[in-house]
Design a protein around this motif. Structure first.
Motif, PDB file in Angstrom:
ATOM      1  N   GLU A 150      38.606  -2.281  30.344  1.00 52.43           N
ATOM      2  CA  GLU A 150      37.193  -2.860  30.171  1.00 52.43           C
ATOM      3  C   GLU A 150      37.301  -4.206  29.871  1.00 52.43           C
ATOM      4  OE1 GLU A 150      34.414  -1.577  26.139  1.00 52.43           O
ATOM      5  OE2 GLU A 150      36.479  -0.640  26.563  1.00 52.43           O
ATOM      6  N   LEU A 151      38.088  -4.998  29.567  1.00 47.34           N
ATOM      7  CA  LEU A 151      38.045  -6.469  29.439  1.00 47.34           C
ATOM      8  C   LEU A 151      37.886  -7.024  30.885  1.00 47.34           C
ATOM      9  CD1 LEU A 151      38.166  -9.017  27.735  1.00 47.34           C
ATOM     10  CD2 LEU A 151      40.628  -8.926  27.802  1.00 47.34           C
ATOM     11  N   LEU A 152      38.892  -6.766  31.693  1.00 44.28           N
ATOM     12  CA  LEU A 152      38.957  -7.155  33.205  1.00 44.28           C
ATOM     13  C   LEU A 152      37.787  -6.792  33.686  1.00 44.28           C
ATOM     14  CD1 LEU A 152      42.745  -6.028  34.166  1.00 44.28           C
ATOM     15  CD2 LEU A 152      41.873  -8.381  33.592  1.00 44.28           C
ATOM     16  N   ALA A 153      37.142  -5.701  33.744  1.00 46.04           N
ATOM     17  CA  ALA A 153      35.868  -5.273  34.204  1.00 46.04           C
ATOM     18  C   ALA A 153      35.001  -6.500  34.244  1.00 46.04           C
ATOM     19  CB  ALA A 153      35.419  -4.026  34.214  1.00 46.04           C
ATOM     20  N   SER A 154      34.921  -6.748  32.923  1.00 47.01           N
ATOM     21  CA  SER A 154      33.857  -7.952  32.328  1.00 47.01           C
ATOM     22  C   SER A 154      34.141  -9.199  32.945  1.00 47.01           C
ATOM     23  CB  SER A 154      33.828  -7.974  30.713  1.00 47.01           C
ATOM     24  OG  SER A 154      33.049  -8.950  30.253  1.00 47.01           O
ATOM     25  N   LEU A 155      35.541  -9.710  32.827  1.00 47.10           N
ATOM     26  CA  LEU A 155      35.973 -10.847  33.327  1.00 47.10           C
ATOM     27  C   LEU A 155      35.776 -10.939  34.826  1.00 47.10           C
ATOM     28  CD1 LEU A 155      39.244 -11.374  31.480  1.00 47.10           C
ATOM     29  CD2 LEU A 155      37.085 -12.578  30.904  1.00 47.10           C
ATOM     30  N   LEU A 156      35.919  -9.744  35.338  1.00 43.16           N
ATOM     31  CA  LEU A 156      35.918  -9.811  36.985  1.00 43.16           C
ATOM     32  C   LEU A 156      34.621  -9.740  37.601  1.00 43.16           C
ATOM     33  CD1 LEU A 156      38.960  -7.794  37.764  1.00 43.16           C
ATOM     34  CD2 LEU A 156      38.673  -9.964  38.201  1.00 43.16           C
ATOM     35  N   LEU A 196      41.888 -16.254  29.924  1.00 39.03           N
ATOM     36  CA  LEU A 196      40.755 -15.498  29.053  1.00 39.03           C
ATOM     37  C   LEU A 196      40.029 -16.699  28.499  1.00 39.03           C
ATOM     38  CD1 LEU A 196      42.755 -12.610  27.393  1.00 39.03           C
ATOM     39  CD2 LEU A 196      41.741 -12.918  29.585  1.00 39.03           C
ATOM     40  N   ALA A 197      40.137 -18.009  28.921  1.00 39.27           N
ATOM     41  CA  ALA A 197      39.413 -18.969  28.355  1.00 39.27           C
ATOM     42  C   ALA A 197      37.775 -18.838  28.614  1.00 39.27           C
ATOM     43  CB  ALA A 197      39.747 -20.534  29.093  1.00 39.27           C
ATOM     44  N   GLY A 198      37.334 -18.292  29.446  1.00 38.62           N
ATOM     45  CA  GLY A 198      36.017 -18.111  29.638  1.00 38.62           C
ATOM     46  C   GLY A 198      35.318 -16.874  28.601  1.00 38.62           C
ATOM     47  N   LEU A 199      36.069 -16.440  28.165  1.00 39.13           N
ATOM     48  CA  LEU A 199      35.436 -15.231  26.993  1.00 39.13           C
ATOM     49  C   LEU A 199      34.382 -15.915  26.490  1.00 39.13           C
ATOM     50  CD1 LEU A 199      38.436 -13.711  25.335  1.00 39.13           C
ATOM     51  CD2 LEU A 199      37.115 -12.556  27.367  1.00 39.13           C
ATOM     52  N   ARG A 200      33.176 -15.017  26.541  1.00 36.59           N
ATOM     53  CA  ARG A 200      31.859 -15.563  26.006  1.00 36.59           C
ATOM     54  C   ARG A 200      31.133 -14.690  24.944  1.00 36.59           C
ATOM     55  NH1 ARG A 200      31.874 -17.070  31.361  1.00 36.59           N
ATOM     56  NH2 ARG A 200      31.942 -19.412  31.767  1.00 36.59           N
ATOM     57  N   THR A 201      31.126 -13.386  25.454  1.00 32.19           N
ATOM     58  CA  THR A 201      30.513 -12.303  24.577  1.00 32.19           C
ATOM     59  C   THR A 201      31.060 -11.681  23.595  1.00 32.19           C
ATOM     60  OG1 THR A 201      31.106 -10.501  25.664  1.00 32.19           O
ATOM     61  CG2 THR A 201      29.366 -11.601  26.886  1.00 32.19           C
ATOM     62  N   GLY A 202      30.356 -11.369  22.440  1.00 31.29           N
ATOM     63  CA  GLY A 202      31.184 -10.566  21.383  1.00 31.29           C
ATOM     64  C   GLY A 202      31.981  -9.611  21.486  1.00 31.29           C
ATOM     65  N   GLU A 203      31.403  -8.779  22.713  1.00 29.70           N
ATOM     66  CA  GLU A 203      32.178  -7.550  23.125  1.00 29.70           C
ATOM     67  C   GLU A 203      33.490  -7.829  23.570  1.00 29.70           C
ATOM     68  OE1 GLU A 203      31.440  -3.777  25.872  1.00 29.70           O
ATOM     69  OE2 GLU A 203      30.160  -5.159  26.065  1.00 29.70           O
ATOM     70  N   LEU A 257      39.533  -8.007  22.947  1.00 32.65           N
ATOM     71  CA  LEU A 257      40.422  -8.711  22.984  1.00 32.65           C
ATOM     72  C   LEU A 257      41.298  -8.791  21.471  1.00 32.65           C
ATOM     73  CD1 LEU A 257      42.467 -10.898  24.214  1.00 32.65           C
ATOM     74  CD2 LEU A 257      41.129 -12.634  23.413  1.00 32.65           C
ATOM     75  N   SER A 258      40.409  -8.637  20.396  1.00 35.18           N
ATOM     76  CA  SER A 258      40.991  -8.739  19.146  1.00 35.18           C
ATOM     77  C   SER A 258      41.734  -7.476  18.857  1.00 35.18           C
ATOM     78  CB  SER A 258      39.627  -8.938  18.113  1.00 35.18           C
ATOM     79  OG  SER A 258      40.191  -8.563  16.893  1.00 35.18           O
ATOM     80  N   HIS A 259      41.094  -6.334  19.794  1.00 39.29           N
ATOM     81  CA  HIS A 259      41.916  -5.227  19.312  1.00 39.29           C
ATOM     82  C   HIS A 259      42.984  -5.202  19.967  1.00 39.29           C
ATOM     83  CE1 HIS A 259      42.367  -0.583  18.766  1.00 39.29           C
ATOM     84  NE2 HIS A 259      42.749  -0.826  20.181  1.00 39.29           N
TER      85      HIS A 259
END
Length: 382
Positions: A203-209, A249-256, A261-263
């Motif tokens: 889920e995280l990678l799909a968002s980053l990619l 992961l420096a580009g994480l922007r959204t709350g989701e 990542l927190s989890h």
């Protein structure tokens, strides 16, 4: 677009690059290599009984769905390219379905070649540092592999460190395998955990990619850290600021994204912390020279600390992912409040995993599990 042909990282090139760049290991004859491999396999088997006794996890009695591999440095690097490719599979399929037509074949080739080389450089660096690793995602690779994961022990690195520290060989090898076998037992005790982690990572990678160009930029920045050496890490070790945030992961922007990542951070901290608590329970009745090993291994901790700091920098988690220390404090406090049997409820299902807040306030997790009163909010480590 055919998703099977859609690749942003050339994993074969990454494995080949790592094999070419990897530093030479200690000098061993063929006979010595065979002896080391046999001994590490025996130590891995022996350690399971101790993990079973310390953790009380019955899953340790049957680990047939996973395997133990004794590998060299190129073998470790190649195994990780395979696992990364398997983990990235769902995210690649999503990207191909949503943006595949917008990314030309030529751009794919250029991107996959560049990132393959850069990933190979990173893996080459890491392959000389890692003593062991439990890979829970190995079963995703091929149908003929065990459905669970694989424990990899990197023989040349273990030999190099035991020679450097001048410690008892039998004791050191058992000490190392105890930590790694704990991870193997964790996933056996929580068979749902692999799929849970995979889904969160995907889920995280799909968002980053969603911005594939950024992946290449982040990999190039991460690889340059390897090429430049340890300058920033040494600065961080001395309490000075580093030159910048270049993590993947420096580009994480959204709350989701941050919530996912927190989890993942909390889960990984739990796994590492639990393994360290097991290591701390090891005494001289199991590893006679354990005090000497701990002292000497801790004294050379700059190398291990650098690797951990570099990993955090690679992932952009310098201040966030203090896996060993945070997780160990959480597990120690939770076990003190609930006992090991009560703590083992954490392996029953994803709803029992601690949040990142609970990781720092274990009494809150204990209260949620029906343990001690919620009023006991002593932070971990106090």
């Amino acid at each position: 677009m055919d998703t099977t042909e859609f690749r942003l990282i050339n994993w074969d090139l990454a494995a080949g690059t790592a094999a070419k760049l990897v530093a030479a290991g200690p000098s061993l004859t063929g006979t010595e290599i065979a002896a080391v491999v046999a001994d590490l396999r025996a130590k891995a088997d022996e350690s399971v009984e101790h993990v079973h006794r310390i953790t009380g996890l019955e899953a340790a009695a049957d680990l047939r769905d996973s395997q133990v591999l004794i590998v060299d440095r190129p073998g470790w690097a190649k195994a990780n390219t395979q696992s990364f490719e398997a983990m990235l599979g769902p995210a690649m399929e999503h990207l191909a379905a949503t943006r595949g037509e917008k990314i030309s074949e030529a751009a794919q080739v250029l991107s996959s070649t560049a990132t393959g080389v850069e990933m190979g450089a990173i893996l080459a660096f890491m392959s000389s540092k890692v003593l062991g690793q439990y890979d829970p995602f190995a079963g995703l690779l091929r149908a003929d592999l065990p459905s669970g994961g694989r424990l990899m022990l990197v023989a040349p690195n273990i030999v190099a460190i035991e020679r450097e520290l001048k410690v008892d060989t039998d004791d050191f090898r058992l000490w190392v395998t105890l930590h790694e076998q704990t991870h193997r037992v964790q996933f056996a005790a929580a068979p749902w955990l692999r799929e849970h982690l995979q889904s969160k990572i995907a889920e995280l990678l799909a968002s980053l990619l969603a911005e594939p160009e950024a992946l290449g930029e982040r990999l190039r920045a991460a690889a340059s850290e390897v090429i430049r050496g340890k300058k920033d890490l040494e600065a961080a070790d001395a309490g000075r600021p580093s030159s910048g945030d270049t993590g993947l992961l420096a580009g994480l922007r959204t709350g989701e994204q941050k919530a996912i990542l927190s989890h993942i951070t909390a889960v990984m901290s739990l796994l590492e912390g639990h393994a360290n608590v097991v290591m701390d329970a090891v005494d001289s009745s199991i590893v006679p020279s354990v005090r000497t090993i701990r002292q000497r291994f801790g004294a050379r901790g700059k190398d291990r600390g650098m690797v951990e700091k570099w990993l955090r920098k690679l992932l952009g988690l310098d201040a966030k992912m203090r896996q060993y220390a945070d997780g160990q404090r959480f597990v120690s406090r939770a076990v003190k409040l609930m006992g090991m049997e009560g703590f083992n409820r954490v392996w029953e299902g994803p709803e029992n995993l601690p949040t990142e807040h609970e990781l720092h306030h274990p009494a809150a997790w204990v209260a949620r599990m029906g343990g001690s009163p919620a009023g006991d909010q002593t932070p971990a480590g106090n």
